[in-house]
Design a protein around this motif. Structure first.
Motif, PDB file in Angstrom:
ATOM      1  N   PRO A  11      91.371  16.810  76.889  1.00  0.00           N
ATOM      2  CA  PRO A  11      92.446  17.479  76.146  1.00  0.00           C
ATOM      3  C   PRO A  11      92.235  18.995  76.170  1.00  0.00           C
ATOM      4  CG  PRO A  11      90.874  16.478  74.633  1.00  0.00           C
ATOM      5  CD  PRO A  11      90.415  16.134  76.017  1.00  0.00           C
ATOM      6  N   GLU A  13      91.574  22.936  74.872  1.00  0.00           N
ATOM      7  CA  GLU A  13      90.384  23.522  74.257  1.00  0.00           C
ATOM      8  C   GLU A  13      90.369  23.356  72.732  1.00  0.00           C
ATOM      9  OE1 GLU A  13      87.759  24.517  75.707  1.00  0.00           O
ATOM     10  OE2 GLU A  13      86.712  25.510  74.049  1.00  0.00           O
ATOM     11  N   ILE A  14      91.522  23.568  72.106  1.00  0.00           N
ATOM     12  CA  ILE A  14      91.527  23.538  70.632  1.00  0.00           C
ATOM     13  C   ILE A  14      91.188  22.133  70.131  1.00  0.00           C
ATOM     14  CG2 ILE A  14      94.000  23.044  70.275  1.00  0.00           C
ATOM     15  CD1 ILE A  14      93.897  25.310  68.100  1.00  0.00           C
ATOM     16  N   GLU A  15      91.696  21.131  70.827  1.00  0.00           N
ATOM     17  CA  GLU A  15      91.407  19.756  70.430  1.00  0.00           C
ATOM     18  C   GLU A  15      89.933  19.421  70.649  1.00  0.00           C
ATOM     19  OE1 GLU A  15      94.228  17.002  71.999  1.00  0.00           O
ATOM     20  OE2 GLU A  15      93.015  15.256  71.454  1.00  0.00           O
ATOM     21  N   LEU A  16      89.378  19.953  71.749  1.00  0.00           N
ATOM     22  CA  LEU A  16      87.954  19.728  72.017  1.00  0.00           C
ATOM     23  C   LEU A  16      87.101  20.369  70.932  1.00  0.00           C
ATOM     24  CD1 LEU A  16      87.801  20.323  75.880  1.00  0.00           C
ATOM     25  CD2 LEU A  16      87.342  18.165  74.694  1.00  0.00           C
ATOM     26  N   ARG A  17      87.520  21.534  70.453  1.00  0.00           N
ATOM     27  CA  ARG A  17      86.729  22.220  69.419  1.00  0.00           C
ATOM     28  C   ARG A  17      86.767  21.462  68.097  1.00  0.00           C
ATOM     29  NH1 ARG A  17      85.201  27.561  71.276  1.00  0.00           N
ATOM     30  NH2 ARG A  17      84.395  28.054  69.218  1.00  0.00           N
ATOM     31  N   VAL A  18      87.933  20.895  67.774  1.00  0.00           N
ATOM     32  CA  VAL A  18      88.022  20.093  66.548  1.00  0.00           C
ATOM     33  C   VAL A  18      87.108  18.874  66.660  1.00  0.00           C
ATOM     34  CG1 VAL A  18      89.545  18.674  65.122  1.00  0.00           C
ATOM     35  CG2 VAL A  18      90.353  20.877  65.999  1.00  0.00           C
ATOM     36  N   LYS A  19      87.180  18.245  67.818  1.00  0.00           N
ATOM     37  CA  LYS A  19      86.339  17.073  68.077  1.00  0.00           C
ATOM     38  C   LYS A  19      84.862  17.448  67.997  1.00  0.00           C
ATOM     39  CE  LYS A  19      86.621  13.270  71.430  1.00  0.00           C
ATOM     40  NZ  LYS A  19      86.841  12.184  70.476  1.00  0.00           N
ATOM     41  N   ALA A  20      84.549  18.625  68.541  1.00  0.00           N
ATOM     42  CA  ALA A  20      83.169  19.105  68.538  1.00  0.00           C
ATOM     43  C   ALA A  20      82.683  19.299  67.105  1.00  0.00           C
ATOM     44  CB  ALA A  20      83.068  20.415  69.319  1.00  0.00           C
ATOM     45  N   LEU A  21      83.478  19.993  66.324  1.00  0.00           N
ATOM     46  CA  LEU A  21      83.049  20.278  64.948  1.00  0.00           C
ATOM     47  C   LEU A  21      82.929  18.993  64.149  1.00  0.00           C
ATOM     48  CD1 LEU A  21      82.267  22.284  62.818  1.00  0.00           C
ATOM     49  CD2 LEU A  21      84.682  22.618  62.276  1.00  0.00           C
ATOM     50  N   GLU A  22      83.896  18.120  64.333  1.00  0.00           N
ATOM     51  CA  GLU A  22      83.854  16.870  63.582  1.00  0.00           C
ATOM     52  C   GLU A  22      82.603  16.062  63.922  1.00  0.00           C
ATOM     53  OE1 GLU A  22      87.188  14.282  64.140  1.00  0.00           O
ATOM     54  OE2 GLU A  22      86.554  12.953  62.527  1.00  0.00           O
ATOM     55  N   SER A  23      82.261  16.008  65.212  1.00  0.00           N
ATOM     56  CA  SER A  23      81.086  15.206  65.576  1.00  0.00           C
ATOM     57  C   SER A  23      79.802  15.865  65.084  1.00  0.00           C
ATOM     58  CB  SER A  23      81.052  14.943  67.090  1.00  0.00           C
ATOM     59  OG  SER A  23      80.938  16.130  67.825  1.00  0.00           O
ATOM     60  N   LEU A  24      79.739  17.193  65.119  1.00  0.00           N
ATOM     61  CA  LEU A  24      78.540  17.890  64.635  1.00  0.00           C
ATOM     62  C   LEU A  24      78.355  17.671  63.130  1.00  0.00           C
ATOM     63  CD1 LEU A  24      78.956  21.208  66.660  1.00  0.00           C
ATOM     64  CD2 LEU A  24      76.993  19.667  66.824  1.00  0.00           C
TER      65      LEU A  24
END
Lengths: 203, 141
Positions: A11, A13-24
């Motif tokens: 997806p 970049e913005i969606e990847l960043r949300v996913k990144a933060l959520e997983s962290l």
């Protein structure tokens, strides 16, 4: 690109960043996935302007409730079970034959979530936020709402500390209507102040 | 009249979806969740968010919700960084890993972070080639 069929398109970049933060945050134990799903479901399906409409309809039919609502909005709204984030400090402003009220958040999009749900996109957009304080009458015209020149318009700026809810005037021709019947006349925009309740003939 | 204002011409009480995309719902709920966990007071969030709104105005071609959630994500990243929860580099690194995970995951299979470094077994088997696939010729001297 012989391998096209064998990967999944990432997806944006913005969606990847949300996913990144959520997983962290989940790994750190700061996010509970069940609580996240519960919140999403709540805001997608369970809060919305119908809660506010019930508040308004009760105020129209129960003078003692209306008095409590205008004296302490937060408390009176909590009586009906509506409270939570962005509903902590509620002030209810009453429309009268002499005064029309309209609400905005000039800084961002503060809005009474427990009673109105999440705001419509125009409420969050810069044009509404900046223009309604400069030319309220003109902006309301653009909503198709003409306020008589003889009527004062008050614009209320919701903030992180408190949010406003407009108590619209009860439509004429609804004498004897039940609270349940009246709820259907209360629109979201009539509680923001950019509209009026439906008229009984419009039903 | 700006493009962003065009929504005013539509019927105002039609049910519009609360979120345009699942990631918007995720980002929204993430902030509400962290607030409800007691990590910050709501006005602290509103301060960060409204500062971002001021410094990152709408861009041409963006919808209202695109603008709103672009600003929301920037503010969200600032918020978690200022609380010392997750830094910006960590987010960038993890986003990169997720991207790799997508690229390594055969279409239709669940996207797992573990796939970022190691592609899962899949049916894209190589056809046996009974000949060298590359040859570096010997030099004559």
């Amino acid at each position: 690109m012989a391998h096209d069929h064998n990967h999944t398109a990432p997806p944006n970049e913005i969606e990847l960043r949300v996913k990144a933060l959520e997983s962290l945050l989940t790994e750190k134990g700061l996010i509970d996935p069940d609580a996240m799903n519960e919140l999403i479901d709540t805001y997608e399906h369970r809060v919305g302007p119908r809660n506010g409409a019930k508040v308004v309809a009760k105020a129209w039919t129960d003078p003692a409730y209306k008095a409590r609502l205008l004296a302490d909005g937060t408390q009176a709204i909590a009586e009906l079970g509506y409270s939570g984030v962005q509903g902590e400090d509620m002030v209810v402003v009453e429309n009268t034959p002499d005064v029309h009220n309209v609400t905005v958040c000039t800084l961002c999009s503060c809005y009474p979530w427990p009673t109105l749900g999440l705001p419509p996109s125009w409420y969050k957009a810069a044009p509404y936020r900046s223009r309604v304080v400069i030319d309220p009458r003109g902006v309301l015209e653009e909503f198709g709402l003409t306020i008589a020149e003889s009527k004062e318009i008050r614009v209320w700026d919701s903030s992180a500390e408190l949010r406003y809810l407009v108590l619209p005037e009860r439509p004429e021709g609804t004498d004897g209507w039940s609270e349940e019947q009246l709820v259907d006349l209360v629109t979201r925009d009539s509680m923001i102040g950019t509209g009026l309740p439906l008229q009984p003939t419009a039903k | 009249m700006t493009q962003a204002y065009s929504t005013l011409e539509q019927p105002f009480d039609t049910e519009e979806p609360v979120f345009d995309h699942p990631w918007q719902a995720q980002a929204f709920s993430l902030i509400v969740h962290l607030h409800r966990s007691g990590l910050f007071a709501w006005p602290e969030w509103v301060k960060v968010f409204s500062d971002v709104i001021k410094s990152a105005p709408p861009q041409p071609g963006e919808s209202d919700n695109d603008t709103y959630y672009r600003q929301w994500i920037v503010a969200m990243e600032q918020m978690v960084a200022s609380l010392g929860l997750v830094g910006e580099e960590d987010i960038a690194q993890r986003a990169h890993e997720w991207r790799q995970a997508y690229l390594n995951t055969p279409h239709g299979q669940p996207i797992l972070l573990a796939n970022a470094s190691c592609a899962p077994a899949h049916d894209h088997h190589h056809t046996p080639t009974r000949a060298p696939v590359a040859v570096s010729p010997a030099s004559s001297c």
